[in-house]
Write an enzyme that holds these catalytic residues in place. Structure first.
Site, PDB file in Angstrom:
ATOM      1  N   ASP A   2      37.252   7.498  42.778  1.00  0.00           N
ATOM      2  CA  ASP A   2      38.146   6.534  42.140  1.00  0.00           C
ATOM      3  C   ASP A   2      39.575   6.896  42.543  1.00  0.00           C
ATOM      4  OD1 ASP A   2      39.733   5.041  40.483  1.00  0.00           O
ATOM      5  OD2 ASP A   2      38.730   5.637  38.623  1.00  0.00           O
ATOM      6  N   ASP A  70      48.339 -10.121  55.122  1.00  0.00           N
ATOM      7  CA  ASP A  70      49.278 -11.170  55.556  1.00  0.00           C
ATOM      8  C   ASP A  70      49.892 -11.888  54.347  1.00  0.00           C
ATOM      9  OD1 ASP A  70      46.805 -12.230  54.817  1.00  0.00           O
ATOM     10  OD2 ASP A  70      46.852 -13.839  56.304  1.00  0.00           O
ATOM     11  N   TYR A  94      48.510 -10.164  43.218  1.00  0.00           N
ATOM     12  CA  TYR A  94      47.807  -9.431  44.286  1.00  0.00           C
ATOM     13  C   TYR A  94      48.769  -9.081  45.419  1.00  0.00           C
ATOM     14  CZ  TYR A  94      45.028  -8.615  48.463  1.00  0.00           C
ATOM     15  OH  TYR A  94      44.531  -8.076  49.636  1.00  0.00           O
ATOM     16  N   LYS A  98      50.107  -5.345  46.639  1.00  0.00           N
ATOM     17  CA  LYS A  98      49.872  -4.810  47.981  1.00  0.00           C
ATOM     18  C   LYS A  98      51.190  -4.416  48.636  1.00  0.00           C
ATOM     19  CE  LYS A  98      46.514  -4.428  49.902  1.00  0.00           C
ATOM     20  NZ  LYS A  98      45.509  -3.330  49.957  1.00  0.00           N
TER      21      LYS A  98
END
Ligand SMILES: NC(=O)c1ccc[n+]([C@@H]2O[C@H](COP(=O)([O-])OP(=O)(O)OC[C@H]3O[C@@H](n4cnc5c(N)ncnc54)[C@H](OP(=O)(O)O)[C@@H]3O)[C@@H](O)[C@H]2O)c1
Length: 211
Positions: A2, A70, A94, A98
């Site tokens: 994890d 992207d 999201y 990132k």
């Protein structure tokens, strides 16, 4: 292991002593990263977890390769083909998580952030695909080989990796010839999708000119 468990990450690196870690673990869009109420888990894995991996790699002297997306771009650049030095403009939790992961990964000496996008090797998963939405996605098996080449090179910083810019329909038909066309106008309201997140892969091609 994890990735949000610093002890587990340290232990695995200590046991395996890898030359390179390719960090792919994430909560992704298809697994609910953008769902209402998901920010706690999305940020814990994608941001905190990436920091854990980056710190463990830095301590072990291990090269870190972080798989990014992207979708750090909003897709509004006319003609797409985003370069590594284009300013990111993430839409949604999201993409934001990132991008935050990228900056933590880059704190690790000799780190490489690989922005890419990929699809299954066979079969487009939907009956239709957009004619007016663009991508540089390519098959996962192709991306995997390129990723390993980049990971085992001395490239550092940010690298865009992918195939040619094409519409989703053109891509889909290479996998399932019978896919029907759709337009963004027909997409459900309230779910904005980036129009063109294709990536300029000049840096990649300059280094690995045969790919
Ligand atoms: N698909 C794309 O086109 C695309 C585009 C750009 C970038 N990426 C990136 O590529 C990577 C893989 O994405 P994917 O699309 O292949 O999605 P995926 O199949 O869901 O892969 C993500 C993996 O992360 C693991 N994971 C989640 N939480 C974890 C944790 N706390 N510790 C360790 N592992 C954990 C998941 O394990 P479990 O299965 O056990 O939950 C899963 O195997 C991600 O970093 C994603 O952001 C994907």
């Amino acid at each position: 292991m994890d990735v949000t468990d610093p002890g587990a990450v340290e232990r695995v690196l200590g046991e395996l002593f890898p030359a390179v870690v390719i960090h792919c673990a994430a909560v992704v869009r298809s697994r609910g990263a953008n769902d209402p109420g998901a920010w706690a888990i999305t940020s814990r894995v994608n941001v905190f977890g990436t920091g854990v991996v980056a710190r463990a790699c830095a301590r072990a002297g291990t090269r870190l390769v972080y798989v990014s997306t992207d979708f750090v771009f909003d897709g509004s650049k006319p003609g797409g083909l985003y370069r590594e030095d284009d300013l990111p403009s993430p839409i949604g939790p999201y993409a934001l998580s990132k991008l935050a992961g990228e900056s933590l990964a880059l704190e690790c000496p000799r780190a490489l952030v690989v922005r890419t996008s990929f699809c299954a090797d066979e079969g487009w998963p939907y009956p239709r695909a957009y004619v007016d939405r663009f991508t540089s996605k390519e098959r996962a098996s192709v991306v995997a080989v390129k990723l390993v080449r980049a990971a085992t090179s001395d490239l550092v910083g940010t690298l865009h990796l992918g195939g040619p810019r094409r519409s989703y329909l053109d891509l889909a038909r290479t996998l399932s010839p019978d896919v029907e066309p759709a337009t963004l106008e027909s997409s459900p309201p309230g779910h904005p999708v980036p129009i063109d997140t294709s990536l300029d892969t000049t840096r990649w091609r300059g280094r690995f000119f045969d790919s």
